[in-house]
Write a protein that holds these residues in place. Structure first.
Motif, PDB file in Angstrom:
ATOM      1  N   LEU A  33       0.754  -0.857   0.100  1.00 57.01           N
ATOM      2  CA  LEU A  33      -0.098  -0.264   0.078  1.00 57.01           C
ATOM      3  C   LEU A  33       0.701   1.704  -0.072  1.00 57.01           C
ATOM      4  O   LEU A  33       1.897   1.215   0.222  1.00 57.01           O
ATOM      5  N   LYS A  34       0.865   2.046  -0.778  1.00 56.39           N
ATOM      6  CA  LYS A  34       1.011   3.339  -1.089  1.00 56.39           C
ATOM      7  C   LYS A  34       0.231   4.090  -0.899  1.00 56.39           C
ATOM      8  O   LYS A  34      -0.801   4.515  -1.623  1.00 56.39           O
ATOM      9  N   LYS A  35       0.326   5.493  -0.731  1.00 59.23           N
ATOM     10  CA  LYS A  35       0.051   6.773  -0.525  1.00 59.23           C
ATOM     11  C   LYS A  35      -0.435   7.034  -1.747  1.00 59.23           C
ATOM     12  O   LYS A  35       1.225   7.495  -2.333  1.00 59.23           O
ATOM     13  N   ARG A  36      -0.860   7.787  -2.401  1.00 58.30           N
ATOM     14  CA  ARG A  36      -1.474   8.345  -3.803  1.00 58.30           C
ATOM     15  C   ARG A  36      -2.724   9.205  -4.094  1.00 58.30           C
ATOM     16  O   ARG A  36      -3.679   9.143  -3.416  1.00 58.30           O
ATOM     17  N   LEU A  37      -2.723  10.396  -4.775  1.00 53.30           N
ATOM     18  CA  LEU A  37      -3.641  11.223  -4.232  1.00 53.30           C
ATOM     19  C   LEU A  37      -4.510  10.201  -5.888  1.00 53.30           C
ATOM     20  O   LEU A  37      -4.314  10.047  -7.500  1.00 53.30           O
ATOM     21  N   VAL A  38      -5.723  10.329  -5.524  1.00 54.74           N
ATOM     22  CA  VAL A  38      -7.065   9.102  -6.657  1.00 54.74           C
ATOM     23  C   VAL A  38      -8.012  10.321  -6.671  1.00 54.74           C
ATOM     24  O   VAL A  38      -8.339  11.068  -6.124  1.00 54.74           O
TER      25      VAL A  38
END
Length: 144
Positions: A33-38
């Motif tokens: 899991l990686k923090k992404r702007l979705v």
């Protein structure tokens, strides 16, 4: 579907129906899991590194299944390869549910079914096909 990089970048820069920084895991072996702007724009789900302006990927939300996995987790898989899942972990149950609903409404097929439903409802209420006033031919109308 045919498109080019310039068209996708232009679409990615459009105002989003929904956007947030959430945790995401792509379906690669060993992926974490990686923090992404979705960002949801029309029927595309773009994802960005949080410090970059260009998307690193995009999912066309057609012929896909959006599934609630756990309390704050949902996944997107595609009918041609259901074992290949993109997973998203939200900050809350409420945020997770909002994303699921927004993604389910984003597909062309959902919009088409909605248009047919409302066309039929208007026709029941008025006795007229609402598309007649626009001169849309019988052949061009949405078929049931």
């Amino acid at each position: 579907m045919r498109y080019n990089k310039g068209e996708l970048l232009s679409l990615a820069r459009q105002p989003a129906e929904k956007a947030a920084e959430i945790l995401m895991r792509v379906p690669k072996k060993g992926s974490v899991l990686k923090k992404r702007l979705v960002k949801l724009v029309v029927n595309f789900l773009f994802y960005f590194r949080t410090d970059e302006a260009e998307p690193i990927g995009a999912l066309l939300l057609e012929h896909c299944r959006i599934t609630k996995e756990e309390e704050n987790v949902f996944s997107i898989s595609f009918l041609e390869d259901p074992e290949r899942k993109y997973c998203f972990e939200c900050a809350s149950e409420e945020q997770c549910q909002e994303w699921i609903e927004a993604l389910k409404r984003a597909s062309y097929e959902f919009m088409r079914r909605s248009l047919i439903f409302y066309r039929n409802e208007i026709q029941k209420m008025t006795g007229k096909d609402p598309l007649e006033q626009y001169g849309i031919s019988e052949e061009a109308r949405f078929q049931l």
